[in-house]
Design a protein around this motif. Structure first.
Motif, PDB file in Angstrom:
ATOM      1  N   GLY A  70     -20.318 -20.200 -41.248  1.00 18.10           N
ATOM      2  CA  GLY A  70     -18.990 -20.017 -42.013  1.00 18.10           C
ATOM      3  C   GLY A  70     -18.607 -18.564 -42.503  1.00 18.10           C
ATOM      4  O   GLY A  70     -20.075 -17.828 -42.233  1.00 18.10           O
ATOM      5  N   PRO A  71     -17.878 -18.276 -42.870  1.00 18.81           N
ATOM      6  CA  PRO A  71     -17.428 -16.698 -43.294  1.00 18.81           C
ATOM      7  C   PRO A  71     -18.457 -16.459 -44.557  1.00 18.81           C
ATOM      8  O   PRO A  71     -18.785 -17.365 -45.553  1.00 18.81           O
ATOM      9  CB  PRO A  71     -16.131 -16.720 -43.620  1.00 18.81           C
ATOM     10  N   LYS A  72     -18.937 -15.206 -44.549  1.00 19.29           N
ATOM     11  CA  LYS A  72     -19.729 -14.973 -45.774  1.00 19.29           C
ATOM     12  C   LYS A  72     -18.894 -14.759 -46.986  1.00 19.29           C
ATOM     13  O   LYS A  72     -17.453 -14.493 -46.687  1.00 19.29           O
ATOM     14  CB  LYS A  72     -20.304 -13.270 -45.621  1.00 19.29           C
ATOM     15  N   PHE A  73     -19.298 -14.742 -48.115  1.00 22.59           N
ATOM     16  CA  PHE A  73     -18.376 -14.821 -49.257  1.00 22.59           C
ATOM     17  C   PHE A  73     -19.185 -14.304 -50.488  1.00 22.59           C
ATOM     18  O   PHE A  73     -20.346 -14.544 -50.539  1.00 22.59           O
ATOM     19  CB  PHE A  73     -17.493 -16.161 -49.708  1.00 22.59           C
ATOM     20  N   LYS A  74     -18.497 -14.045 -51.440  1.00 23.34           N
ATOM     21  CA  LYS A  74     -18.995 -13.649 -52.670  1.00 23.34           C
ATOM     22  C   LYS A  74     -19.098 -15.208 -53.863  1.00 23.34           C
ATOM     23  O   LYS A  74     -18.218 -15.826 -53.646  1.00 23.34           O
ATOM     24  CB  LYS A  74     -18.166 -12.791 -53.568  1.00 23.34           C
ATOM     25  N   VAL A  75     -20.609 -15.469 -53.786  1.00 20.85           N
ATOM     26  CA  VAL A  75     -20.490 -16.596 -54.600  1.00 20.85           C
ATOM     27  C   VAL A  75     -19.856 -16.567 -56.106  1.00 20.85           C
ATOM     28  O   VAL A  75     -19.910 -15.413 -56.796  1.00 20.85           O
ATOM     29  CB  VAL A  75     -22.037 -16.848 -54.929  1.00 20.85           C
ATOM     30  N   GLU A  76     -19.217 -17.729 -56.559  1.00 20.72           N
ATOM     31  CA  GLU A  76     -18.291 -17.673 -57.729  1.00 20.72           C
ATOM     32  C   GLU A  76     -19.368 -18.512 -58.687  1.00 20.72           C
ATOM     33  O   GLU A  76     -19.456 -19.628 -58.825  1.00 20.72           O
ATOM     34  CB  GLU A  76     -17.107 -18.727 -57.514  1.00 20.72           C
ATOM     35  N   PHE A  77     -19.956 -17.804 -59.569  1.00 18.66           N
ATOM     36  CA  PHE A  77     -20.874 -18.015 -60.537  1.00 18.66           C
ATOM     37  C   PHE A  77     -19.939 -18.425 -61.884  1.00 18.66           C
ATOM     38  O   PHE A  77     -19.438 -17.610 -62.373  1.00 18.66           O
ATOM     39  CB  PHE A  77     -21.887 -17.174 -60.917  1.00 18.66           C
ATOM     40  N   LEU A  78     -19.732 -19.493 -62.174  1.00 19.58           N
ATOM     41  CA  LEU A  78     -19.015 -19.881 -63.240  1.00 19.58           C
ATOM     42  C   LEU A  78     -19.813 -19.893 -64.592  1.00 19.58           C
ATOM     43  O   LEU A  78     -19.011 -19.487 -65.555  1.00 19.58           O
ATOM     44  CB  LEU A  78     -18.520 -21.309 -63.063  1.00 19.58           C
ATOM     45  N   ARG A  79     -20.941 -20.318 -64.517  1.00 17.05           N
ATOM     46  CA  ARG A  79     -21.856 -20.240 -65.782  1.00 17.05           C
ATOM     47  C   ARG A  79     -23.156 -19.943 -65.383  1.00 17.05           C
ATOM     48  O   ARG A  79     -23.773 -20.425 -64.381  1.00 17.05           O
ATOM     49  CB  ARG A  79     -21.814 -21.298 -66.730  1.00 17.05           C
ATOM     50  N   VAL A  80     -23.782 -18.995 -66.253  1.00 12.29           N
ATOM     51  CA  VAL A  80     -25.288 -18.776 -65.774  1.00 12.29           C
ATOM     52  C   VAL A  80     -26.002 -18.684 -67.135  1.00 12.29           C
ATOM     53  O   VAL A  80     -25.427 -17.829 -68.161  1.00 12.29           O
ATOM     54  CB  VAL A  80     -25.331 -17.511 -65.178  1.00 12.29           C
ATOM     55  N   ALA A  81     -27.112 -19.239 -67.182  1.00 11.26           N
ATOM     56  CA  ALA A  81     -27.892 -19.154 -68.651  1.00 11.26           C
ATOM     57  C   ALA A  81     -29.272 -19.120 -68.088  1.00 11.26           C
ATOM     58  O   ALA A  81     -29.669 -19.773 -67.151  1.00 11.26           O
ATOM     59  CB  ALA A  81     -27.620 -20.321 -69.321  1.00 11.26           C
TER      60      ALA A  81
END
Length: 165
Positions: A99-110
Protein backbone atom coordinates in the motif's frame (compact mmCIF):
# COMPACT_ATOMS: atom_id res chain seq x y z
CA UNK A 1 6.61 39.54 75.94
CA UNK A 2 6.90 35.73 75.76
CA UNK A 3 3.09 35.44 75.64
CA UNK A 4 2.98 37.93 72.74
CA UNK A 5 5.63 36.01 70.73
CA UNK A 6 3.90 32.70 71.45
CA UNK A 7 0.53 34.16 70.38
CA UNK A 8 2.06 35.63 67.19
CA UNK A 9 3.77 32.33 66.35
CA UNK A 10 0.53 30.43 66.98
CA UNK A 11 -1.36 32.77 64.65
CA UNK A 12 1.27 32.37 61.92
CA UNK A 13 1.13 28.59 62.24
CA UNK A 14 -2.67 28.55 62.35
CA UNK A 15 -3.12 30.89 59.38
CA UNK A 16 -0.31 29.45 57.30
CA UNK A 17 2.40 31.13 55.23
CA UNK A 18 -0.05 33.71 53.83
CA UNK A 19 0.50 35.83 56.95
CA UNK A 20 4.26 35.99 56.35
CA UNK A 21 5.75 38.93 54.44
CA UNK A 22 6.24 38.10 50.75
CA UNK A 23 10.01 37.64 51.03
CA UNK A 24 9.66 35.26 53.97
CA UNK A 25 6.80 33.37 52.26
CA UNK A 26 8.95 32.86 49.15
CA UNK A 27 11.78 31.50 51.28
CA UNK A 28 9.36 29.16 53.06
CA UNK A 29 8.18 27.54 49.80
CA UNK A 30 9.99 24.31 48.88
CA UNK A 31 11.94 24.33 45.65
CA UNK A 32 10.25 22.80 42.63
CA UNK A 33 11.25 19.16 42.28
CA UNK A 34 13.77 18.37 39.60
CA UNK A 35 12.51 16.53 36.55
CA UNK A 36 12.15 12.91 37.58
CA UNK A 37 13.92 9.98 36.00
CA UNK A 38 10.53 8.28 35.56
CA UNK A 39 9.27 11.25 33.49
CA UNK A 40 12.43 11.20 31.35
CA UNK A 41 12.08 7.45 30.81
CA UNK A 42 8.41 7.73 29.84
CA UNK A 43 9.18 10.53 27.37
CA UNK A 44 12.02 8.54 25.80
CA UNK A 45 9.82 5.44 25.55
CA UNK A 46 7.03 7.47 23.96
CA UNK A 47 9.41 8.87 21.34
CA UNK A 48 10.79 5.40 20.60
CA UNK A 49 7.32 3.89 20.09
CA UNK A 50 6.11 6.76 17.88
CA UNK A 51 9.24 6.50 15.71
CA UNK A 52 8.94 2.72 15.49
CA UNK A 53 5.22 2.81 14.67
CA UNK A 54 5.65 5.43 11.93
CA UNK A 55 8.68 3.66 10.45
CA UNK A 56 7.00 0.25 10.25
CA UNK A 57 3.35 1.03 9.56
CA UNK A 58 3.54 4.40 7.84
CA UNK A 59 6.89 4.25 6.02
CA UNK A 60 6.77 0.46 5.40
CA UNK A 61 10.34 0.01 6.64
CA UNK A 62 10.75 -3.63 7.72
CA UNK A 63 14.24 -2.76 9.00
CA UNK A 64 12.47 -0.80 11.76
CA UNK A 65 11.66 -4.13 13.41
CA UNK A 66 15.38 -4.86 13.84
CA UNK A 67 16.06 -1.32 15.10
CA UNK A 68 13.14 -0.90 17.52
CA UNK A 69 11.88 -4.35 18.60
CA UNK A 70 13.61 -6.68 21.06
CA UNK A 71 14.60 -10.09 19.67
CA UNK A 72 12.63 -11.80 22.46
CA UNK A 73 9.58 -9.58 21.85
CA UNK A 74 6.40 -10.87 23.54
CA UNK A 75 3.11 -10.58 21.63
CA UNK A 76 -0.32 -10.78 23.27
CA UNK A 77 -2.35 -10.54 20.05
CA UNK A 78 -3.67 -14.12 19.62
CA UNK A 79 -3.13 -13.97 15.85
CA UNK A 80 0.60 -13.25 16.08
CA UNK A 81 3.56 -15.21 17.38
CA UNK A 82 6.35 -13.86 19.58
CA UNK A 83 9.62 -12.50 18.17
CA UNK A 84 10.71 -10.02 15.53
CA UNK A 85 10.40 -12.44 12.60
CA UNK A 86 6.72 -12.88 13.46
CA UNK A 87 6.21 -9.10 13.33
CA UNK A 88 7.79 -8.93 9.88
CA UNK A 89 5.75 -11.90 8.66
CA UNK A 90 2.51 -10.42 9.99
CA UNK A 91 3.12 -7.05 8.30
CA UNK A 92 3.96 -8.79 5.01
CA UNK A 93 0.87 -11.05 5.21
CA UNK A 94 -1.34 -8.02 5.79
CA UNK A 95 -0.11 -6.63 2.47
CA UNK A 96 0.74 -3.38 4.21
CA UNK A 97 4.01 -3.02 2.33
CA UNK A 98 2.20 -2.93 -1.03
CA UNK A 99 0.00 0.00 0.00
CA UNK A 100 0.96 3.66 -0.17
CA UNK A 101 3.18 5.13 2.53
CA UNK A 102 1.35 7.50 4.87
CA UNK A 103 1.67 9.60 7.99
CA UNK A 104 0.24 7.58 10.88
CA UNK A 105 -2.69 9.35 12.51
CA UNK A 106 -1.93 9.21 16.23
CA UNK A 107 -5.19 10.13 17.94
CA UNK A 108 -3.98 9.77 21.52
CA UNK A 109 -0.62 8.90 23.03
CA UNK A 110 0.28 8.47 26.69
CA UNK A 111 3.30 7.07 28.46
CA UNK A 112 3.88 6.00 32.01
CA UNK A 113 7.12 4.38 33.06
CA UNK A 114 7.87 1.54 30.66
CA UNK A 115 4.39 1.53 29.05
CA UNK A 116 3.27 3.55 26.01
CA UNK A 117 -0.40 3.70 24.96
CA UNK A 118 -1.25 4.67 21.38
CA UNK A 119 -4.67 5.10 19.75
CA UNK A 120 -4.63 5.24 15.95
CA UNK A 121 -7.10 5.26 13.11
CA UNK A 122 -6.49 3.02 10.13
CA UNK A 123 -8.38 4.27 7.09
CA UNK A 124 -10.49 1.93 4.99
CA UNK A 125 -8.16 -0.10 2.78
CA UNK A 126 -9.77 -2.05 -0.05
CA UNK A 127 -12.29 -4.48 1.46
CA UNK A 128 -11.01 -3.78 5.00
CA UNK A 129 -13.14 -1.31 6.98
CA UNK A 130 -11.87 1.77 8.80
CA UNK A 131 -10.40 0.61 12.12
CA UNK A 132 -9.70 2.19 15.47
CA UNK A 133 -6.73 0.55 17.18
CA UNK A 134 -5.34 0.87 20.69
CA UNK A 135 -1.83 -0.50 21.16
CA UNK A 136 0.01 -0.84 24.45
CA UNK A 137 3.77 -1.30 24.27
CA UNK A 138 6.19 -2.16 27.05
CA UNK A 139 9.70 -0.85 26.46
CA UNK A 140 12.79 -2.42 28.02
CA UNK A 141 16.43 -1.57 27.37
CA UNK A 142 15.51 0.86 24.59
CA UNK A 143 13.47 -1.67 22.58
CA UNK A 144 9.81 -2.63 22.27
CA UNK A 145 9.65 -5.73 24.45
CA UNK A 146 5.94 -6.52 24.72
CA UNK A 147 2.65 -5.60 23.01
CA UNK A 148 -1.11 -5.74 23.60
CA UNK A 149 -3.78 -4.40 21.26
CA UNK A 150 -7.48 -3.91 20.78
CA UNK A 151 -8.88 -3.34 17.28
CA UNK A 152 -12.40 -2.43 16.33
CA UNK A 153 -13.95 -1.75 12.94
CA UNK A 154 -15.90 1.49 12.65
CA UNK A 155 -19.49 0.30 12.04
CA UNK A 156 -21.53 1.65 9.16
CA UNK A 157 -24.72 1.53 11.26
CA UNK A 158 -23.71 3.72 14.22
CA UNK A 159 -26.40 4.63 16.73
CA UNK A 160 -24.87 7.99 17.71
CA UNK A 161 -23.15 10.64 15.58
CA UNK A 162 -19.86 10.73 17.51
CA UNK A 163 -16.71 9.24 16.04
CA UNK A 164 -15.09 6.35 17.90
CA UNK A 165 -11.96 8.40 18.33
Amino acid sequence: MIKTRTLALSLVLALGATTLPAAQAAEAQPAAPAKSHVHDTAAANKALVLNAYQALFGDHDLGAVDRYWAKDYIQHNPYMADGTEAVKQFVEELGLLQGPKFKVEFLRVAAEGDLVFVQTRQPKMGANPEMVIVDIFRVANGKIAEHWDVMQAVPADKVNPRPMY
